[in-house]
Scaffold this motif. Structure first.
Motif, short mmCIF file in Angstrom:
data_model
loop_
_atom_site.label_atom_id
_atom_site.label_comp_id
_atom_site.label_asym_id
_atom_site.label_seq_id
_atom_site.Cartn_x
_atom_site.Cartn_y
_atom_site.Cartn_z
N ALA A 28 75.60 -26.16 -5.23
CA ALA A 28 76.11 -25.55 -6.46
C ALA A 28 75.23 -24.40 -6.90
O ALA A 28 75.74 -23.36 -7.32
CB ALA A 28 76.24 -26.59 -7.57
N CYS A 29 73.91 -24.55 -6.78
CA CYS A 29 73.09 -23.42 -7.26
C CYS A 29 73.05 -22.31 -6.22
O CYS A 29 72.76 -21.16 -6.58
CB CYS A 29 71.72 -23.87 -7.78
SG CYS A 29 70.63 -24.51 -6.56
N LEU A 30 73.38 -22.59 -4.96
CA LEU A 30 73.56 -21.51 -3.97
C LEU A 30 75.01 -21.03 -3.94
O LEU A 30 75.35 -20.11 -3.21
CB LEU A 30 73.11 -21.95 -2.58
CG LEU A 30 71.60 -22.13 -2.41
CD1 LEU A 30 71.30 -22.78 -1.06
CD2 LEU A 30 70.88 -20.77 -2.49
N ILE A 90 76.54 -18.09 -13.54
CA ILE A 90 77.19 -17.69 -12.30
C ILE A 90 77.70 -18.91 -11.54
O ILE A 90 78.58 -18.82 -10.69
CB ILE A 90 76.19 -16.85 -11.44
CG1 ILE A 90 76.92 -15.89 -10.52
CG2 ILE A 90 75.23 -17.72 -10.66
CD1 ILE A 90 77.25 -14.58 -11.16
N VAL A 91 77.17 -20.09 -11.90
CA VAL A 91 77.61 -21.35 -11.29
C VAL A 91 78.93 -21.83 -11.89
O VAL A 91 79.65 -22.63 -11.29
CB VAL A 91 76.50 -22.43 -11.45
CG1 VAL A 91 76.97 -23.81 -11.01
CG2 VAL A 91 75.23 -22.03 -10.69
N ILE A 92 79.27 -21.35 -13.10
CA ILE A 92 80.41 -21.91 -13.84
C ILE A 92 81.73 -21.91 -13.05
O ILE A 92 82.42 -22.94 -13.03
CB ILE A 92 80.56 -21.24 -15.23
CG1 ILE A 92 79.39 -21.67 -16.14
CG2 ILE A 92 81.90 -21.61 -15.89
CD1 ILE A 92 79.40 -21.03 -17.54
N PRO A 93 82.12 -20.82 -12.39
CA PRO A 93 83.39 -20.89 -11.64
C PRO A 93 83.39 -22.01 -10.60
O PRO A 93 84.43 -22.65 -10.37
CB PRO A 93 83.48 -19.51 -10.98
CG PRO A 93 82.65 -18.61 -11.84
CD PRO A 93 81.54 -19.46 -12.36
N HIS A 94 82.24 -22.25 -9.98
CA HIS A 94 82.14 -23.33 -8.99
C HIS A 94 82.17 -24.69 -9.68
O HIS A 94 82.75 -25.64 -9.18
CB HIS A 94 80.86 -23.16 -8.18
CG HIS A 94 80.75 -21.82 -7.53
ND1 HIS A 94 81.33 -21.54 -6.31
CD2 HIS A 94 80.19 -20.66 -7.96
CE1 HIS A 94 81.09 -20.27 -6.01
NE2 HIS A 94 80.41 -19.71 -7.00
N LEU A 95 81.56 -24.77 -10.85
CA LEU A 95 81.57 -26.00 -11.64
C LEU A 95 83.01 -26.37 -12.00
O LEU A 95 83.41 -27.53 -11.89
CB LEU A 95 80.76 -25.79 -12.92
CG LEU A 95 80.56 -27.00 -13.82
CD1 LEU A 95 79.28 -27.73 -13.42
CD2 LEU A 95 80.48 -26.59 -15.28
#
Lengths: 146, 146, 146, 146, 146, 146
Positions: free
Chosen positions: C90-92, C129-134
């Protein structure tokens, strides 16, 4: 990657005319006298850039030139673009780049609060991994805006 | 960031004379006929680049031009530099860039084993986070080298 | 980069004995039946991996093997390490990797709250920047834990 | 992430036979005598690696081994793969990795112009954020190729 | 990016009640006495944070507060979340963050083998670019767990 | 990482009073009617955010709130900060984030030339790896500013 550009002469275009060198409120020398962090950064950069210039690499010179043109006065003020360079540098986490753009923004008259708000955008977009860089940036801001 | 370059005319330099356009073994059209993945990528790129060109942005054009010059025949063969572009694209994890450089390397005669070895460097440097991109890259290689 | 390792046989070591295959509470098939997102991911991965395996690349196989060994039961439970893989993914910011590790953690019995707390670490470390993946990860969690 | 590999013995494959140790034109010792930057890097690496080896961690050793195998002579010459490692290191912005691969490429006979062209690929793919690393890389090149 | 949250009071929620401050087995002072690397890190952090606090920036304080809350005891133990912070820090390659979370995990009783297994996840996900950071992390582990 | 913040009430501070909600020239609905790319993005975001909100995760809500506060009117205009969010999103290469901030900047009255200049900063800082995202961003700009 993946461009179709060729080497032919670049035609005139609409945004070009607006770009011009910004007027700085402070010289690099004045900044170096005010901040020890800035002084060390500027000295190291000057020394290493002399070495890069000696190599006379065509593409590196082209890239440096393009980089220089990016931050000229344009539709957006040079100061705003230096603050944007600060945001980009902080969220990509490059201390040298952060110091460079913070100095440039300072030289163009950005008050400290604008530097902090720019760093806040980088902090929220980039996350806690930005914090060590933020701490070092604040150390520079403290010296610049004393 | 942090350059001292200015806008004055760039003087002649030693590496410039060696650069020249590479000779391709295959046209983009031939690649598109062989691989459905390549065809879709090339069509989308052409469509979107037309839009970018219409905008006629000075710096974007300069960057595209610089990008184009980076992969010309030089001290290193164009093919090697396209494979290096593939390595960079894979470890920075950009599918579009991977497809672009894999196609370019193919057009310049790189055998499949060279593409795989290049991807291995990216995999080991970049780690398992590269694997989803590697899988998609192998799907393209399968189509190109059938 | 920069190792001194050689190809000679690896001597026995203290951590090796503890590693063993984890026991899954659910099969991949069961997960695919429960979640449409999981089903599509697993199908695509199976199809693309078949292609990678056909290529029979020595280093890719070694990397896959090493990757597999990383998440076995060890000093830390396999479940914890899959959640760590989720944090890293997630952070990558790799959707495929996020889906994979969330599925693995689910198969090893991690309740939804543990997946959410792991994603929180990634969100705070990695930023907005992680939000869309979250958001996409929560869509998967909704399907898995309904 | 997301592999199907298991721990069973890896079958023979087509690319394996071609890999072999490269022949170096210079020893690490000779490089350390020529360049102060290289000397400091190599000493630190040796000291820290001794500590890592003492820990005898199974997966770390496997990874070091895999890493070592990636840069052996193969379909692509070892020198080319070290230059690819340089590109990957520069666009991922790791000074230690840049120094390591630049030294390796030097030891395998790469002329300075090949190192510069490789760095150009990294600069254009990775952008101005690479410049501080490029500057430091040129300082090393200056020492190695004097 | 792209949220719909507003500034109104946050309603109660299910995960909040479970969060509480962890109980540390060691103080930061004890860690600083055991490890020179830790000592230097903690001193620098304290000095730089004092400067950040003096600036009294609203959003920075909010972010620090959120960051603090992320690693409290919750559904997952604080120790596990610090190890996850270590994984995230190592695969995003931030030495300061690695040192911080390794110290925190140590203070919460994580044995060295758990730290190593966490670093292995980061190494495999993040690739050889993580190795220089891994080497420095092992130097810290050596001091902490002597 | 590595903060000393605690959970006690945050004292008043100097920058807080200046922050207030920006006044938008266009609603999201108006943007969705003008641009198909925007419409699809906004619909998906709304659907996925509903799912995230249902989960009612304390830290996610806090992060969304903090994120929201970052882009309010402050020392820098909200429009400038949205353009900074665009720069950060483009150099970190997140299409969803790019679309979001480009829409926000449009809603706050940024002319197309300002969006292009912001993207140029991201292109030069971030390199050619940004190009595929730039192309897609220009497609959105074409729809928004027709």
């Amino acid at each position: 990657m993946s461009t179709t550009a060729t080497d032919r002469p670049v035609p005139s275009d609409r945004t070009a005319p607006e770009r011009k060198e910004p007027v700085y409120a402070f010289t690099e020398k004045a900044v170096a006298e005010k901040s020890e962090i800035a002084r060390r950064f500027l000295e190291t950069r000057t020394r290493l850039n002399a070495n890069v210039e000696k190599a006379n690499n065509f593409l590196v010179k082209r890239f440096y030139n393009l980089d220089h043109n990016t931050y000229l006065e344009g539709t957006l003020p040079a100061k705003t673009k230096e603050l944007m360079g600060l945001v980009a540098s902080a969220c990509l986490r490059c201390d040298d780049c952060i110091i460079y753009h913070a100095i440039q923004a300072y030289r163009l008259g950005a008050p400290r609060a604008e530097q902090e708000e720019s760093l806040n955008v980088a902090l929220v977009v980039g996350g806690s991994i930005v914090i060590p860089h933020l701490r070092r940036a604040y150390e520079l801001l403290e010296e610049l805006y004393q």
